[in-house]
Design an enzyme around this catalytic site. Structure first.
Site, PDB file in Angstrom:
ATOM      1  N   LYS A 190     -56.188-102.662  66.075  1.00 13.72           N
ATOM      2  CA  LYS A 190     -55.435-101.506  65.588  1.00 13.72           C
ATOM      3  C   LYS A 190     -55.605-100.363  66.597  1.00 13.72           C
ATOM      4  O   LYS A 190     -56.557 -99.591  66.544  1.00 13.72           O
ATOM      5  CB  LYS A 190     -55.956-101.067  64.211  1.00 13.72           C
ATOM      6  CG  LYS A 190     -54.887-100.474  63.282  1.00 13.72           C
ATOM      7  CD  LYS A 190     -54.208 -99.236  63.802  1.00 13.72           C
ATOM      8  CE  LYS A 190     -55.076 -98.002  63.674  1.00 13.72           C
ATOM      9  NZ  LYS A 190     -54.359 -96.750  64.131  1.00 13.72           N
ATOM     10  N   GLU A 265     -68.657 -96.855  68.680  1.00 15.97           N
ATOM     11  CA  GLU A 265     -68.797 -96.104  69.931  1.00 15.97           C
ATOM     12  C   GLU A 265     -68.098 -94.785  69.705  1.00 15.97           C
ATOM     13  O   GLU A 265     -66.880 -94.705  69.682  1.00 15.97           O
ATOM     14  CB  GLU A 265     -68.194 -96.894  71.096  1.00 15.97           C
ATOM     15  CG  GLU A 265     -68.605 -96.365  72.466  1.00 15.97           C
ATOM     16  CD  GLU A 265     -67.640 -95.329  73.005  1.00 15.97           C
ATOM     17  OE1 GLU A 265     -67.876 -94.117  72.746  1.00 15.97           O
ATOM     18  OE2 GLU A 265     -66.668 -95.714  73.657  1.00 15.97           O
ATOM     19  N   CYS A 299     -65.309 -90.448  76.746  1.00 14.96           N
ATOM     20  CA  CYS A 299     -66.481 -90.298  75.885  1.00 14.96           C
ATOM     21  C   CYS A 299     -67.747 -90.036  76.690  1.00 14.96           C
ATOM     22  O   CYS A 299     -68.681 -89.409  76.200  1.00 14.96           O
ATOM     23  CB  CYS A 299     -66.645 -91.535  75.010  1.00 14.96           C
ATOM     24  SG  CYS A 299     -66.647 -93.087  75.932  1.00 14.96           S
ATOM     25  N   GLU A 396     -68.067 -81.686  71.038  1.00 20.14           N
ATOM     26  CA  GLU A 396     -67.309 -82.444  72.037  1.00 20.14           C
ATOM     27  C   GLU A 396     -65.934 -81.808  72.196  1.00 20.14           C
ATOM     28  O   GLU A 396     -65.176 -81.688  71.227  1.00 20.14           O
ATOM     29  CB  GLU A 396     -67.173 -83.905  71.623  1.00 20.14           C
ATOM     30  CG  GLU A 396     -66.530 -84.754  72.701  1.00 20.14           C
ATOM     31  CD  GLU A 396     -66.483 -86.235  72.341  1.00 20.14           C
ATOM     32  OE1 GLU A 396     -66.616 -87.063  73.263  1.00 20.14           O
ATOM     33  OE2 GLU A 396     -66.313 -86.563  71.147  1.00 20.14           O
TER      34      GLU A 396
END
Length: 503
Positions: A190, A265, A299, A396
């Site tokens: 997905k 993750e 990331c 972030e």
């Protein structure tokens, strides 16, 4: 009338699916169009409306899971070597299509095409690497203290659900799918509803290479519809998610209700530490690559630049000078080094974070707080005079924004680096070999570099500490994630002991 954005994307997609009238999900060798609400996409480079398609919904999940269970039995029945040969054939199919795939990825995700070419090649390498492991990952014989032969088998989980993000759709597709199918699993993939295109093509190429139809289905649509239905589907035996911590928490909670194991993750706020004895030229170049490559939408981006006080002003200026020279431009321009942010929601977040940093006392050493008048472009930005308690140092940003934080001693650098809920990556720049290894051993991060940044390869394990998630997505460790161990006991004695029962 269609916009140029729509025409460009549909043209690139039609190279692979010339007969598809609409974007849908790739299931059992066919494009299956959903019946849910419309997913409207926008061109990152212009802000114009692009392709729209209907959400897949629960119906596509039901079709895909049924196809996956059939295909997985057929796939697992092959010899390990036969599966490996198909994996190499998949890599070959991908290599044949490097330029068309790179163009499709560049248009859909807003990534510079020169970066996309490299990423397509990496995906081919991922299938080759795990194709080589297909007949070399096996169980053990255990020397148990009885008359038994005890051995283990590594068996597939069955059908796994993989949910991948918009920042690197093709790369994360290969990164997750390759080890899963190498070990005999089927996959329901997905991708982000914003970037399903290259993942749909990979599903096509996997079947073109000889894998059973339905082994890898690609589901197009929203997370709250398609992914939610997939997690609840009884065919799914494991969930793998790459994305934001907030979404990761929700996915882990949903999986826990079915006692499904997960690999997560999630985000990062990685510390890139520069000591006064570092090679300043290499460290400055490395600091720019760490945060500005991929427009900071990575990331592992080195978004916290920790610089020793004695060289702080000089070094921050070096990085800022370099940032001002980086070419920001259209994704399909070969000279573009930094493209746009992928979508407006993320663009608004990045600009809001820059504003909040300045309001908190940070200074714009490079970049601008002005909004782009066309597309979602953000200049490479360096914020100086930052302390680690500011929001820009703790949240972030996921854009081309680095915050420069001064430190005095080695101990202080380690303390600042570890003062974060994240633990995905980090780096240190120093000529002191002993110090380099001391720091590497004390930073809480799943990946750490010494005098470098962003060296990542499919052969090396990858994953995070803390809120950056758990489990590993590459290297041999990924094979353990996609298999389960069965212990088998065989009695070998002529007259085995009978500790219980009557005859």
């Amino acid at each position: 009338m269609q916009s140029n954005s729509t025409e460009n994307l549909l043209s690139a997609f039609a190279h692979f699916f010339p007969n598809a009238k609409e974007v849908g999900s790739y299931i059992n060798g066919e494009m299956v169009v959903g019946a849910g609400e419309t997913v409207q996409l926008f061109d990152p480079a212009t802000g114009e409306k692009s392709v729209a398609y209907p959400d897949g919904g629960a119906e596509v999940v039901a079709q895909a899971s049924a196809a996956a269970m059939r295909a997985q039995k057929e796939w697992w029945a092959l010899t390990h070597a036969a599966r490996g040969r198909v994996m190499f054939a998949i890599a070959n199919e991908i290599r044949k299509e490097i330029e068309p795939l790179a163009r499709l990825e560049s248009i859909a995700a807003g990534k510079p095409i020169r970066d996309c070419r490299g990423e397509v090649a990496k995906v081919a390498e991922q299938f080759e690497y795990y194709g080589g492991w297909a007949d070399k990952f096996y169980g053990d014989v255990i020397p148990v203290p009885t008359t038994h032969l005890n051995y283990t088998r590594r068996e597939p989980m069955g059908t796994v659900l993989q949910i991948t993000p918009w920042n690197a759709p093709m790369n994360t597709c290969g990164w997750q799918v390759a080890p899963a199918i190498a070990m005999g699993n089927a996959v329901l993939l997905k991708p982000s509803e914003l970037t399903p295109f290259t993942s749909l093509v990979v599903g096509l190429l996997i079947e073109r290479a000889g894998a059973p139809k339905g082994l890898v289905s690609v589901l197009s649509g929203y997370g709250h519809t398609v992914a939610q239905a997939a997690i609840a589907n009884q065919a799914i035996k494991k969930v793998v998610f790459v994305g934001s911590p907030a979404t990761g928490v929700r996915i882990a909670e949903a999986a826990a209700k079915r006692v499904l194991p997960c690999v997560l993750e999630l985000g990062g706020k990685s510390a890139n530490i520069v000591f006064e004895d570092a090679d300043k030229r290499l460290a400055a170049l490395g600091a720019q690559a760490a945060i500005f490559a991929a427009c900071g939408q990575s990331c592992v981006a080195g978004s916290r630049l920790l610089v020793q006080k004695s060289i702080y002003d000089e070094f921050v200026q070096l990085v800022a000078n370099g940032a001002n020279k980086i070419k920001v431009g259209a994704p399909l321009d070969d000279s573009t080094e930094v493209g746009p942010i992928n979508n407006k929601t993320q663009y608004d977040h990045v600009m809001k974070m820059i504003d909040s940093g300045v309001q908190a006392g940070a200074k714009l050493a490079a970049g601008s707080a002005e909004r782009s008048d066309k597309g979602y472009f953000v200049r490479p930005t360096v914020l100086s005079n930052v302390t680690n308690d500011m929001d820009v140092a703790r949240t972030e940003i996921f854009g081309p924004v680095v915050v420069a934080i001064p430190f005095g001693t080695e101990e202080e650098a380690i303390e600042i680096a570890n003062d974060s809920e994240f633990g995905l990556a980090g780096a240190v720049w120093t000529k002191d070999v002993a110090r380099a290894h001391r720091v590497a051993g004390q930073i809480n991060a799943g990946t750490f570099w010494i005098n470098g940044y962003k060296s990542i390869n499919v052969a090396s394990p990858f994953g995070g500490y803390g809120r950056s998630g758990y489990g590993r997505s590459s290297g041999v460790e990924a094979l353990y994630e996609y298999t389960q161990t069965k212990s088998i006991w065989v009695e070998t004695a002529k007259e085995p002991a009978t500790p219980f029962g009557y005859f």
